[in-house]
Design an enzyme around this catalytic site. Structure first.
Site, PDB file in Angstrom:
ATOM      1  N   GLU A 257      54.576  -0.938  34.909  1.00  0.00           N
ATOM      2  CA  GLU A 257      54.840  -2.374  34.827  1.00  0.00           C
ATOM      3  C   GLU A 257      54.365  -3.117  36.081  1.00  0.00           C
ATOM      4  OE1 GLU A 257      55.460  -3.573  32.104  1.00  0.00           O
ATOM      5  OE2 GLU A 257      56.369  -1.957  30.955  1.00  0.00           O
ATOM      6  N   HIS A 260      50.674  -3.791  35.910  1.00  0.00           N
ATOM      7  CA  HIS A 260      50.295  -5.013  35.186  1.00  0.00           C
ATOM      8  C   HIS A 260      50.268  -6.227  36.113  1.00  0.00           C
ATOM      9  CE1 HIS A 260      49.974  -3.247  31.313  1.00  0.00           C
ATOM     10  NE2 HIS A 260      51.267  -3.073  31.086  1.00  0.00           N
ATOM     11  N   HIS A 266      46.549  -2.545  29.552  1.00  0.00           N
ATOM     12  CA  HIS A 266      46.793  -1.229  28.964  1.00  0.00           C
ATOM     13  C   HIS A 266      45.499  -0.432  28.872  1.00  0.00           C
ATOM     14  CE1 HIS A 266      50.631  -2.999  27.192  1.00  0.00           C
ATOM     15  NE2 HIS A 266      50.998  -2.012  27.985  1.00  0.00           N
TER      16      HIS A 266
END
Length: 362
Positions: A257, A260, A266
């Site tokens: 996370e 990101h 992804h």
């Protein structure tokens, strides 16, 4: 099962780029680093350090959420991605609610997570903010009608984190052992982020091996209709025991996370911690570290010697005999310390040794 395969040429372009200005970044790696990164051009080859993605069912992320693969060039040229700078180079972790059965073990567990993130995002500072009870967030909450456990609202938590975010933060992440929901119509969510604001909140509640069983200790024994603002329901509420598997899953989620937050999407190139996952079984199949393409993205954002990063991760995994004191604690209080449960990390430990053997081979 279906194996996701890409040609060597496509993988090389995804890793290096055909654009001279972008490809120039790749040329700055040492010969040994390039040799390791180019192991990813043949994922699944006998003895390779990297493996292809294997799709096990239609419910797996890559089929359920079609996305355009992000190669290094697309990442590097993204005008919206955020990069740490001298004034914003700290990752902050905010714990919400209780973790584990023992207060001191809670502190130790969160310290282990902090240390792991410090090694993973080698070169950045990772700091813990003082833990807060659920009541301090002022968030809405409910009892899930099917799983009968308490849940807290992600949007309210993100608002709280926005007020707590320090000036020098690259990002702030909230972590909790309480289940989450993003809106009334949703059953649950593992986490939610505001990438533009550098904030995210994530729950490890469903990483308990017994969460989906009827014997799960977090299921409320009697029908409860909590009143808004009555946070007494969280006092003594069950949180999962801190096991090696829970620690492994937590480290994966945290780094995925936070990845990101750097603009890394992804991964669809090969087995990688940045792969999306729809369910726990799929998440458990993901490796603990980055594929070469995503490693190149992180390197461009942070800057580190690949060997130094791998050594820091390996030190964290092999340091289970050390009884480190929680950050901010004083020895004279006599607080208990705990052995770091790293047995679930054995496969990753062996993999890191193989990587370092290649990097240090002359």
């Amino acid at each position: 099962m279906n194996v996701v395969q890409h040609s060597e040429e496509k993988l090389r372009t995804a890793l290096v780029s055909k654009l001279p200005a972008v490809a120039k970044l790749y040329s700055k790696y040492t010969e040994e680093e390039r040799r390791l990164l180019e192991e990813g051009l043949h994922p699944g080859k006998l003895g390779s350090l990297f493996q292809p993605i294997v799709v096990h069912s239609d419910s797996d992320w890559i089929l359920a959420h079609p996305e355009e693969p992000q190669d290094f060039e697309a990442f590097y040229r993204d005008p919206y991605r955020k990069t740490p700078d001298s004034g914003h180079a700290t990752i902050y972790i905010q714990t919400i609610g209780s973790f584990g059965d023992v207060g001191a073990q809670t502190d130790q567990y969160v310290e282990w997570l902090r240390d792991y993130c410090q090694a993973f995002f080698c070169g950045l500072s990772v700091k813990l903010l003082p833990a807060v009870p659920v009541s301090e967030t002022g968030c809405s909450f409910r009892v899930n009608s099917s799983s009968h456990n308490l849940q807290i609202l992600t949007g309210d938590l993100l608002q709280f984190l926005g007020k707590r975010k320090p000036e020098d933060a690259f990002c702030i992440v909230g972590i909790t052992m309480i289940d989450l929901y993003p809106e009334d119509s949703w059953n649950f969510v593992f986490g939610q982020a505001s990438l533009s604001n550098g904030m995210g909140v994530f729950s490890f509640a469903r990483y308990d091996d017994h969460f989906y069983s009827r014997s799960y200790a977090g299921r409320l024994k009697k029908k409860l209709e909590p009143r808004r603002g009555d946070y007494s329901v969280f006092e003594g509420y069950y949180t999962p025991p801190i096991t090696s598997t829970l620690l492994l899953r937590s480290c994966k989620t945290m780094t995925h996370e936070i990845g990101h937050m750097f603009g890394i999407k992804h991964c669809q190139w090969m087995n990688c911690v940045m792969q999306g996952s729809n369910h726990l079984e799929e998440s458990d199949r993901r490796p603990l570290d980055l594929c070469p393409i995503c490693l190149h993205k992180l390197h461009a954002s942070v800057g580190f010697r690949i060997a130094d990063r791998y050594k820091a991760l390996l030190h964290w995994m092999e340091d289970e005999s050390q009884l480190s004191e929680p950050e901010g604690a004083s020895g004279h209080h006599g607080a208990a310390s705990f052995f770091k449960p790293t047995e679930a990390f054995s496969e990753s430990r062996l993999w890191l040794h193989r990587c370092l053997d290649m990097l240090e081979k002359t």
